[in-house]
Design an enzyme around this catalytic site. Structure first.
Site, PDB file in Angstrom:
ATOM      1  N   LYS A 160       0.862  -1.188   0.000  1.00 52.01           N
ATOM      2  CA  LYS A 160       0.000   0.000   0.000  1.00 52.01           C
ATOM      3  C   LYS A 160       0.898   1.237   0.000  1.00 52.01           C
ATOM      4  O   LYS A 160       1.977   1.215   0.599  1.00 52.01           O
ATOM      5  CB  LYS A 160      -0.876  -0.018   1.269  1.00 52.01           C
ATOM      6  CG  LYS A 160      -1.702   1.231   1.496  1.00 52.01           C
ATOM      7  CD  LYS A 160      -2.819   1.371   0.501  1.00 52.01           C
ATOM      8  CE  LYS A 160      -3.578   2.697   0.692  1.00 52.01           C
ATOM      9  NZ  LYS A 160      -4.505   2.954  -0.442  1.00 52.01           N
TER      10      LYS A 160
ATOM     11  N   CYS B 244      -2.305  10.139  -5.935  1.00 55.88           N
ATOM     12  CA  CYS B 244      -3.409   9.784  -5.048  1.00 55.88           C
ATOM     13  C   CYS B 244      -4.491  10.864  -5.104  1.00 55.88           C
ATOM     14  O   CYS B 244      -4.222  12.033  -4.831  1.00 55.88           O
ATOM     15  CB  CYS B 244      -2.939   9.638  -3.604  1.00 55.88           C
ATOM     16  SG  CYS B 244      -4.343   9.333  -2.516  1.00 55.88           S
TER      17      CYS B 244
HETATM   18  C1  DHB Z   1      -5.475   6.096  -2.315  1.00 59.13           C
HETATM   19  C2  DHB Z   1      -6.077   5.963  -3.524  1.00 59.13           C
HETATM   20  C3  DHB Z   1      -5.285   6.025  -4.643  1.00 59.13           C
HETATM   21  O1  DHB Z   1      -5.795   5.871  -5.879  1.00 59.13           O
HETATM   22  C4  DHB Z   1      -3.940   6.248  -4.502  1.00 59.13           C
HETATM   23  O2  DHB Z   1      -3.148   6.357  -5.563  1.00 59.13           O
HETATM   24  C5  DHB Z   1      -3.374   6.366  -3.307  1.00 59.13           C
HETATM   25  C6  DHB Z   1      -4.166   6.282  -2.202  1.00 59.13           C
HETATM   26  C7  DHB Z   1      -6.236   6.054  -1.095  1.00 59.13           C
HETATM   27  O3  DHB Z   1      -7.237   6.736  -1.003  1.00 59.13           O
HETATM   28  O4  DHB Z   1      -5.788   5.407  -0.139  1.00 59.13           O
END
Ligand code: DHB
Length: 313
Positions: free
Chosen positions: A48, A132
């Site tokens: 993540k 993001c």
């Molecule tokens: C999140 C969503 C995304 O598309 C990204 O690139 C990074 C984080 C999120 O909301 O956690």
């Protein structure tokens, strides 16, 4: 499955086999989730996107899917960058690349994080997420070409790893060209196209309300909805970067046929997001088997046999 057919890929000397792995986002926050990816057929373990401080993320519900895809406004829930560095030695046993996705909330955060990760030799690569859509008050860096240029320049100064960048989707030829101009100024090991398409809105007509809670229901779209956009971004960056920078394709891949299309457009490897969230780790083996079956049907034995060889009319 026919053993003479290989779906092996390489990025900056790192072997990814199969060329199919998880996209940063779904089911890759905790150590247990990363171990499940390690034990699966995924060609790599992607974390993540991490930030300087651990984050609980946005209020729930923050993820919703329908038959054609997903909307999310997770808000970067993650354990903080130090944890993903700490996990690296234990991820070694899975004998596949361990890639840390980094999404610091500022230039300074990204510099600190990337500098720190440089001390961990069991991290194989970094994917710097400039895209993001879900942190309230933080516009996507990838839509600001000067900010992206500065970010890459400063982060690469302190970086010691193989480093690639995860881009937002672009929709206009002028924007493709501007971003490619920025990318060409820096030594990037790979470019991942695309992140979720922000800002979308899912509406439930029966309830007359939005599907997710944060930001009045707005969020990043993934799945079938974004596949043509993702393919276009892969193709354009492949061409504009002179077929020299490996492109990692992501956006709506749920079958071997989808993966084939991305590689035909120029992708070196592909990531799975929404479909991984929907079906779990089994998707990696299934998509790989489907890709190999299609290659066999077409008489291809390696990805090089067809990568980038998309015909135009
Ligand atoms: C999140 C969503 C995304 O598309 C990204 O690139 C990074 C984080 C999120 O909301 O956690």
């Amino acid at each position: 499955m026919s053993s003479h057919i290989s779906t092996k890929a390489a990025i900056a000397g790192i072997t990814i086999e199969p060329c199919i792995f998880n996209a940063a986002g779904p089911l890759c926050v905790t150590k247990e989730e990363l171990e499940a990816i390690g034990s699966s057929h995924s060609g790599a373990i992607m974390t993540k996107s991490c930030t300087f401080e651990p984050r609980p993320g946005n209020p729930e519900p923050r993820y919703y899917e329908d038959a054609l895809g997903s909307i999310n406004s997770m808000g970067l829930p993650n354990l903080g960058y130090m944890k993903y560095a700490e996990f690296s030695s234990e991820m070694k046993k899975y004998r596949k690349p361990y890639i840390v996705s980094v999404a610091g909330l500022s230039l300074q955060d990204n510099i600190e994080i990337v500098k720190y990760l440089g001390q961990f030799k069991d991290i194989d690569a970094i994917e710097l997420n400039l895209s993001c859509p879900n942190v309230i008050g933080k516009p996507q860096v990838a839509y600001d070409f000067d900010a992206s240029d500065e970010m890459l320049r400063e982060v690469l100064k302190v970086n010691k790893h193989v480093l690639g960048v995860k881009l937002s989707p672009y929709f206009d030829f002028a924007h493709f060209q501007q971003m490619a101009g920025v990318l060409k100024k820096h030594k990037l090991a790979f470019v991942s196209c695309v992140n979720s398409l922000g800002e979308g809105l899912f509406i439930d007509a029966d309830a007359e309300q939005v599907a997710i809670k944060p930001k009045g229901g707005f969020g990043g779209i993934g799945g079938d909805y974004i596949k043509p956009t993702a393919l276009a971004n892969v193709r354009k960056f492949y061409e504009l970067l002179d077929r020299k920078v490996p492109i990692v394709g992501v956006g709506g891949i749920k079958s071997g046929r989808d993966a084939f299309e991305f590689i035909l457009a120029g992708a070196t490897a592909v990531q799975i997001g929404t479909e991984f969230m929907r079906s779990g780790t089994a998707c990696f083996a299934r998509v790989d088997a489907e890709l190999k079956a299609l290659m066999k049907e077409k008489g291809y034995s390696t990805l090089d046999d067809f990568r980038g060889k998309l015909k135009v009319l």
